[in-house]
Motif scaffolding. Structure first.
Motif, PDB file in Angstrom:
ATOM      1  N   SER A  27      45.325  34.420  25.943  1.00  0.00           N
ATOM      2  CA  SER A  27      46.443  35.211  26.491  1.00  0.00           C
ATOM      3  C   SER A  27      45.924  36.334  27.385  1.00  0.00           C
ATOM      4  O   SER A  27      44.752  36.696  27.345  1.00  0.00           O
ATOM      5  CB  SER A  27      47.259  35.825  25.346  1.00  0.00           C
ATOM      6  OG  SER A  27      46.548  36.909  24.775  1.00  0.00           O
ATOM      7  N   GLU A  41      46.539  41.689  20.594  1.00  0.00           N
ATOM      8  CA  GLU A  41      47.888  41.794  21.163  1.00  0.00           C
ATOM      9  C   GLU A  41      48.433  43.225  21.093  1.00  0.00           C
ATOM     10  O   GLU A  41      49.276  43.598  21.887  1.00  0.00           O
ATOM     11  CB  GLU A  41      48.835  40.801  20.489  1.00  0.00           C
ATOM     12  CG  GLU A  41      48.523  39.327  20.806  1.00  0.00           C
ATOM     13  CD  GLU A  41      48.585  38.969  22.307  1.00  0.00           C
ATOM     14  OE1 GLU A  41      49.371  39.596  23.045  1.00  0.00           O
ATOM     15  OE2 GLU A  41      47.830  38.083  22.736  1.00  0.00           O
ATOM     16  N   GLU A  49      44.460  39.195  25.396  1.00  0.00           N
ATOM     17  CA  GLU A  49      43.126  38.867  24.883  1.00  0.00           C
ATOM     18  C   GLU A  49      42.081  39.011  25.996  1.00  0.00           C
ATOM     19  O   GLU A  49      40.986  39.532  25.765  1.00  0.00           O
ATOM     20  CB  GLU A  49      43.091  37.420  24.355  1.00  0.00           C
ATOM     21  CG  GLU A  49      43.888  37.208  23.083  1.00  0.00           C
ATOM     22  CD  GLU A  49      44.004  35.726  22.724  1.00  0.00           C
ATOM     23  OE1 GLU A  49      43.244  34.896  23.267  1.00  0.00           O
ATOM     24  OE2 GLU A  49      44.872  35.398  21.891  1.00  0.00           O
ATOM     25  N   ASP A  91      46.540  41.283   9.908  1.00  0.00           N
ATOM     26  CA  ASP A  91      46.266  42.319  10.911  1.00  0.00           C
ATOM     27  C   ASP A  91      46.054  43.669  10.240  1.00  0.00           C
ATOM     28  O   ASP A  91      46.894  44.102   9.438  1.00  0.00           O
ATOM     29  CB  ASP A  91      47.435  42.419  11.894  1.00  0.00           C
ATOM     30  CG  ASP A  91      47.494  41.207  12.816  1.00  0.00           C
ATOM     31  OD1 ASP A  91      46.483  40.484  12.910  1.00  0.00           O
ATOM     32  OD2 ASP A  91      48.553  40.990  13.432  1.00  0.00           O
ATOM     33  N   TRP A 135      38.338  38.710  11.944  1.00  0.00           N
ATOM     34  CA  TRP A 135      39.714  38.964  11.509  1.00  0.00           C
ATOM     35  C   TRP A 135      39.783  38.813   9.998  1.00  0.00           C
ATOM     36  O   TRP A 135      39.228  37.870   9.437  1.00  0.00           O
ATOM     37  CB  TRP A 135      40.618  37.948  12.201  1.00  0.00           C
ATOM     38  CG  TRP A 135      42.084  38.149  12.000  1.00  0.00           C
ATOM     39  CD1 TRP A 135      42.805  39.274  12.290  1.00  0.00           C
ATOM     40  CD2 TRP A 135      43.008  37.179  11.510  1.00  0.00           C
ATOM     41  NE1 TRP A 135      44.125  39.060  11.996  1.00  0.00           N
ATOM     42  CE2 TRP A 135      44.287  37.779  11.515  1.00  0.00           C
ATOM     43  CE3 TRP A 135      42.903  35.862  11.063  1.00  0.00           C
ATOM     44  CZ2 TRP A 135      45.432  37.118  11.097  1.00  0.00           C
ATOM     45  CZ3 TRP A 135      44.045  35.203  10.651  1.00  0.00           C
ATOM     46  CH2 TRP A 135      45.291  35.827  10.665  1.00  0.00           C
ATOM     47  N   ASN A 172      41.168  33.782  21.743  1.00  0.00           N
ATOM     48  CA  ASN A 172      41.722  32.963  20.665  1.00  0.00           C
ATOM     49  C   ASN A 172      42.756  31.987  21.223  1.00  0.00           C
ATOM     50  O   ASN A 172      42.572  30.781  21.182  1.00  0.00           O
ATOM     51  CB  ASN A 172      42.316  33.866  19.585  1.00  0.00           C
ATOM     52  CG  ASN A 172      42.918  33.066  18.453  1.00  0.00           C
ATOM     53  OD1 ASN A 172      42.286  32.153  17.945  1.00  0.00           O
ATOM     54  ND2 ASN A 172      44.154  33.377  18.075  1.00  0.00           N
ATOM     55  N   ARG A 173      43.851  32.523  21.817  1.00  0.00           N
ATOM     56  CA  ARG A 173      44.871  31.648  22.420  1.00  0.00           C
ATOM     57  C   ARG A 173      44.878  31.781  23.942  1.00  0.00           C
ATOM     58  O   ARG A 173      45.798  31.308  24.598  1.00  0.00           O
ATOM     59  CB  ARG A 173      46.255  31.979  21.845  1.00  0.00           C
ATOM     60  CG  ARG A 173      46.383  31.855  20.326  1.00  0.00           C
ATOM     61  CD  ARG A 173      45.966  30.501  19.769  1.00  0.00           C
ATOM     62  NE  ARG A 173      46.488  29.348  20.488  1.00  0.00           N
ATOM     63  CZ  ARG A 173      47.704  28.823  20.324  1.00  0.00           C
ATOM     64  NH1 ARG A 173      48.515  29.351  19.442  1.00  0.00           N
ATOM     65  NH2 ARG A 173      48.103  27.776  21.011  1.00  0.00           N
ATOM     66  N   LYS A 190      41.957  37.858  17.834  1.00  0.00           N
ATOM     67  CA  LYS A 190      43.254  37.671  17.159  1.00  0.00           C
ATOM     68  C   LYS A 190      44.005  38.994  17.034  1.00  0.00           C
ATOM     69  O   LYS A 190      45.186  39.012  16.728  1.00  0.00           O
ATOM     70  CB  LYS A 190      43.046  37.103  15.746  1.00  0.00           C
ATOM     71  CG  LYS A 190      42.712  35.615  15.717  1.00  0.00           C
ATOM     72  CD  LYS A 190      42.917  35.085  14.296  1.00  0.00           C
ATOM     73  CE  LYS A 190      42.689  33.587  14.206  1.00  0.00           C
ATOM     74  NZ  LYS A 190      41.282  33.220  14.088  1.00  0.00           N
ATOM     75  N   GLU A 191      43.281  40.109  17.195  1.00  0.00           N
ATOM     76  CA  GLU A 191      43.910  41.421  17.030  1.00  0.00           C
ATOM     77  C   GLU A 191      44.127  42.117  18.370  1.00  0.00           C
ATOM     78  O   GLU A 191      44.332  43.324  18.419  1.00  0.00           O
ATOM     79  CB  GLU A 191      43.022  42.288  16.114  1.00  0.00           C
ATOM     80  CG  GLU A 191      43.007  41.755  14.690  1.00  0.00           C
ATOM     81  CD  GLU A 191      41.810  42.216  13.872  1.00  0.00           C
ATOM     82  OE1 GLU A 191      40.671  42.129  14.373  1.00  0.00           O
ATOM     83  OE2 GLU A 191      42.009  42.629  12.727  1.00  0.00           O
TER      84      GLU A 191
END
Ligand SMILES: [Zn+2]
Lengths: 91, 268
Positions: free
Chosen positions: B113, B80, B116, B39, B35, B110-111, B77-78
């Protein structure tokens, strides 16, 4: 390595980090306001640290004290950055 | 002393760092896509980045006599923006045959989700279809343990994936056993605050002697140290590890994993 060699190498550094932690807790408690999820996790991690006879896996147990224990992916990421401690379910 | 830096984001570093690494004994550097700190807004932005990783950065490293390799992907991280992620995934295959491209990475979570996970699964599928090595990024801090569990479950459920061709990076004391027991390679990242310090890294190595493990600096645009690997070697020396034991971890192990890619040339 002999235990005395480990102490020769790391004792002063670990002592310094421990005092930093003590001072951090004093600082946090001097400040106005209540504990949040981070400080609660920190206190839990401290008890893992203080446990006797931990089978030399204290680092693992401290890390787990801060970790999200759930298993399902979250619906949506709340921001890109982790904060260091799990907020708890539904927050 | 010789070592390989298997994970460094050199596009974010100055050439002074290349010089320092070479003087410290670095024989090759591998750069996963990551990343940018913001973004990117179009697939063309990623095309430029992949060109930077596969064309420009190897030339910059070559001035310091350092072979440069890369891994390609979209960072978790990208993930979403699913539409953009799909466009980027579609352009990666054009770059896979370029010299120096080692595989798909650093992919992961990353989180933790749902999006992800979806994009991670698509990267794994891409790697499987193109017979590529995989480099995995595990999440930070409180998300690491759960993310590592999710990643291992996804990889184990895909019969096309050989764990010996996957390295799961950024392990710590609470994730390393699970990674190695499942047959994957493990990476220990030496990071000043959020990952392992040299003493902790050496603790992990001592407790998993002979394991499929490497160490890396993961240096990038944040607080990080391009000389973290040689500093961890110094830590090993202070504890009495022999030159041969150190060479095994920081040179031979990376060579063994990376040589599974036809694009990697083992330094002599
Ligand atoms: Zn990285």
């Amino acid at each position: 390595m002999q235990r005395s060699q480990v102490l020769d190498l790391y004792f002063v550094d670990a002592r310094s980090k421990l005092i930093d932690i003590a001072a951090f807790l004093d600082r946090a408690e001097r400040a106005e306001g209540a504990d949040d999820y981070r400080l609660r996790a920190f206190r839990e991690a401290l008890s893992a640290l203080a446990a006797q006879g931990g089978g030399a896996n204290r680092a693992e147990r401290v890390l787990l004290a801060f970790s999200d224990p759930t298993s399902a992916p979250v619906e949506q990421a709340d921001g890109k950055a982790a904060t260091g401690a799990w907020r708890g379910e539904g927050k | 002393m010789r070592y390989i830096e298997p994970h460094a984001h050199m596009v974010s570093r100055t050439t002074d760092d290349y010089l320092a690494m070479v003087l410290a004994g670095c024989q090759a550097v591998c750069e996963p896509a990551f990343w940018a700190g913001f973004d990117r807004h179009s697939a063309e932005g990623f095309r430029d980045y992949f060109a930077q990783l596969t064309e420009h950065e190897p030339k910059r490293a070559a001035k310091y006599l350092l072979p440069h390799y890369s891994w390609l992907c979209l960072n978790p991280k990208e993930a979403e923006d699913l539409a953009l992620a799909g466009e980027v995934l579609a352009l990666i295959p054009e770059f896979l045959d370029r010299p120096g491209v080692l595989g798909i990475g650093e992919i992961g979570l990353n989180r933790n989700s749902r999006n992800e996970v979806a994009i991670f699964e698509r990267h794994v599928d891409l790697a499987a279809r193109h017979n590529q090595l995989i480099l995995i990024h595990t999440p930070h801090l409180e998300d690491k343990h759960k993310g590592t569990r999710l990643i291992i479950d996804i990889l184990k459920n895909d019969p096309r994936i050989d764990p010996g061709r996957v390295l799961i990076d950024h392990v710590e004391e609470h994730t390393v056993d699970r990674v190695l027991e499942a047959g994957f390679w493990a990476g220990i990242t030496l990071y000043p605050e959020s990952k392992c310090t040299p003493p902790r890294a050496v603790d992990i190595l001592e407790r998993h002697a002979g394991g499929n493990v490497w160490m890396n600096s993961a240096c990038d645009w944040g607080h990080s140290d391009p000389l973290a690997v040689p500093k961890a070697c110094f830590e090993m020396r202070k504890r009495g590890h022999t030159a041969a034991e150190i060479d095994q971890i920081v040179f031979q192990n990376p060579v063994r994993f990376l040589s599974q890619s036809p694009h990697f040339v083992a330094p002599v």
